[in-house]
Scaffold this motif. Structure first.
Motif, PDB file in Angstrom:
ATOM      1  N   ASP A 125     -69.128  51.456  75.867  1.00 49.19           N
ATOM      2  CA  ASP A 125     -68.728  50.068  76.065  1.00 49.19           C
ATOM      3  C   ASP A 125     -67.293  49.905  76.582  1.00 49.19           C
ATOM      4  O   ASP A 125     -67.073  49.612  77.749  1.00 49.19           O
ATOM      5  CB  ASP A 125     -68.941  49.297  74.754  1.00 49.19           C
ATOM      6  N   LYS A 131     -62.587  45.638  81.146  1.00 46.91           N
ATOM      7  CA  LYS A 131     -61.910  44.715  80.220  1.00 46.91           C
ATOM      8  C   LYS A 131     -60.768  45.471  79.551  1.00 46.91           C
ATOM      9  O   LYS A 131     -60.974  46.571  79.009  1.00 46.91           O
ATOM     10  CB  LYS A 131     -62.874  44.204  79.150  1.00 46.91           C
ATOM     11  N   LYS A 213     -74.888  49.084  81.502  1.00 46.93           N
ATOM     12  CA  LYS A 213     -73.657  48.283  81.528  1.00 46.93           C
ATOM     13  C   LYS A 213     -73.073  48.258  82.939  1.00 46.93           C
ATOM     14  O   LYS A 213     -72.624  47.215  83.419  1.00 46.93           O
ATOM     15  CB  LYS A 213     -72.633  48.828  80.529  1.00 46.93           C
ATOM     16  N   GLU A 223     -67.506  38.034  84.275  1.00 43.99           N
ATOM     17  CA  GLU A 223     -68.240  37.349  83.205  1.00 43.99           C
ATOM     18  C   GLU A 223     -68.419  35.854  83.459  1.00 43.99           C
ATOM     19  O   GLU A 223     -68.126  35.015  82.619  1.00 43.99           O
ATOM     20  CB  GLU A 223     -67.525  37.587  81.856  1.00 43.99           C
ATOM     21  N   ARG A 227     -72.910  38.835  82.845  1.00 42.54           N
ATOM     22  CA  ARG A 227     -72.184  39.735  81.935  1.00 42.54           C
ATOM     23  C   ARG A 227     -72.188  39.208  80.501  1.00 42.54           C
ATOM     24  O   ARG A 227     -72.032  39.972  79.556  1.00 42.54           O
ATOM     25  CB  ARG A 227     -70.746  39.960  82.442  1.00 42.54           C
ATOM     26  N   LEU A 230     -74.089  40.853  77.697  1.00 37.62           N
ATOM     27  CA  LEU A 230     -73.551  41.954  76.881  1.00 37.62           C
ATOM     28  C   LEU A 230     -73.097  41.458  75.509  1.00 37.62           C
ATOM     29  O   LEU A 230     -72.715  42.253  74.649  1.00 37.62           O
ATOM     30  CB  LEU A 230     -72.397  42.643  77.616  1.00 37.62           C
TER      31      LEU A 230
HETATM   32  N1  GLY Z   1     -68.071  44.520  75.795  1.00 40.76           N
HETATM   33  C1  GLY Z   1     -68.692  43.553  76.579  1.00 40.76           C
HETATM   34  C2  GLY Z   1     -68.242  43.579  77.988  1.00 40.76           C
HETATM   35  O1  GLY Z   1     -67.646  44.533  78.444  1.00 40.76           O
HETATM   36  O2  GLY Z   1     -68.458  42.615  78.689  1.00 40.76           O
END
Ligand code: GLY
Length: 354
Positions: A125, A131, A213, A223, A227, A230
């Motif tokens: 992750d 991120k 992912k 996002e 996204r 997730l």
């Molecule tokens: N941990 C969720 C993301 O990377 O969006």
């Protein structure tokens, strides 16, 4: 956000190749913590650029993903003549890849960095998808940016002898990715014997899981939509982690995610008709392999308060969940009432044998 992800048994060689690709001649800094420096730095040594690199060693633990540690990193980079052409290697779990990535993204408006995640959870992750950030004012990941590593080196060399808690924690995110992917991926994830944890099988599952992912992030790096899928399992998981923190316990993130997934699948069943046999299968897997969740009905109001403060909500009255119609068929931004969340807690506790 194209991000190179390398799966390898030989992380030292992979890192040498990545440094060559970046044209890195030696202006290298490694950010790590005291545990990973001791246990994992030897596994990437052998290249003169690594062996001669400056090392910033932080104290382990999420508490140290702080402005103080960030300032320590910036200060080190300034004092040791780092430039925009320097390269940073983040060697550690999610705490290191988050803060190291953010330090790299902000120093001189951005220097290149490579993530070498040393925990299963970080490999699946945190290290993947760009991120980065730090905790601030008591809030997790409150300050941060999207900044992808040039490459992520995922190596089973680091996960050979995982303590069970770490294996379970990483596997919580594997379950999530499998549910987001397909019935076949879920079937494979549920067949894996966590009590034996065959390393070769685990490597294959890890590669597939990271692939899920990667595909989601490639489609929606910032996002805006997809996204958010997730976040499956995470609305409840963050509340469980906050409840544990308040009681002076630490709840490993991926274990909270496994429990949160069961809550979300109950909500998925109630709202979107998620198949009850699949819900039962996932709940049985979690009940058989994971510690029981430590909450009862007296905790419901506090858990709901935590959920009302979740970053994903648009207002405190609207608690936001990612739910599924079936494995691989996701619906983001589902608003669920506190009353129905309490019902889901009851059913989830029953399924988990609490
Ligand atoms: N941990 C969720 C993301 O990377 O969006």
């Amino acid at each position: 956000m194209a991000q190179k992800i390398i799966f390898t048994d030989t992380p030292a060689r992979a890192l040498t190749e990545q440094l060559d690709e970046l044209g890195c001649k030696g202006a290298l800094t490694i950010i790590t913590d005291s545990n990973t420096r001791r246990d994992c730095l030897p596994l990437i040594s052998g290249d003169s650029r690594i062996d001669g690199a400056g090392v910033i060693e932080l104290e382990p633990g999420d508490d140290n993903k702080s402005l103080t540690s960030l300032s320590e990193i910036w200060n080190y980079l300034c004092c040791h003549g780092a430039t925009r052409h320097s390269v940073i290697v983040n060697l550690g779990g999610g705490m290191i890849t988050d803060i190291g990535g953010f330090a790299a993204a902000t120093f001189k408006r951005g220097v290149r960095f490579i993530n070498v995640p040393t925990s299963l959870l970080a490999a699946i992750d945190a290290a993947v998808g760009g991120k980065t950030g730090i905790n601030f004012n008591g809030l997790k990941n409150e300050i941060g940016s999207f900044a992808p590593a040039c490459s992520v080196i995922v190596s089973s060399a680091f996960y050979g002898t995982l303590p069970r808690t770490e294996l379970l924690s990483g596997y919580g995110e594997v379950l999530k990715h499998a549910l987001l992917d397909s019935p076949e991926a879920l079937g494979q994830a549920l067949e894996f014997d966590l009590s034996e944890a065959d390393p070769a099988l685990l490597s294959g599952i890890l590669e597939n899981s990271v692939g899920v992912k990667r595909r989601i992030v490639a489609e929606d790096p910032f996002e805006h939509g997809l996204r958010r899928s997730l976040n499956l399992g995470h609305t409840a998981a963050h509340a469980f982690e906050s409840l544990a923190m308040e009681a002076g316990r630490t709840e490993p993130h991926g274990i909270a995610v496994a429990h949160g997934i069961v809550v979300d699948l109950v909500l998925s069943h109630l709202n979107l008709g998620f198949p009850s046999d699949t819900l039962q299968a996932v709940a049985s897997f979690v009940r058989e392999n994971y510690p029981a969740p430590a909450f009862d009905c007296k905790d419901y109001p506090r858990l709901i308060e935590f959920m009302q403060h979740d970053k994903k909500n648009t207002s405190p009255d609207a608690i936001n969940f990612t739910l599924l119609r079936k494995p691989g068929d996701v619906q983001t931004d589902c608003i669920v009432s506190p009353e129905q969340i309490k019902v889901a807690f009851d059913i989830a506790r029953d399924l988990l044998g609490v």
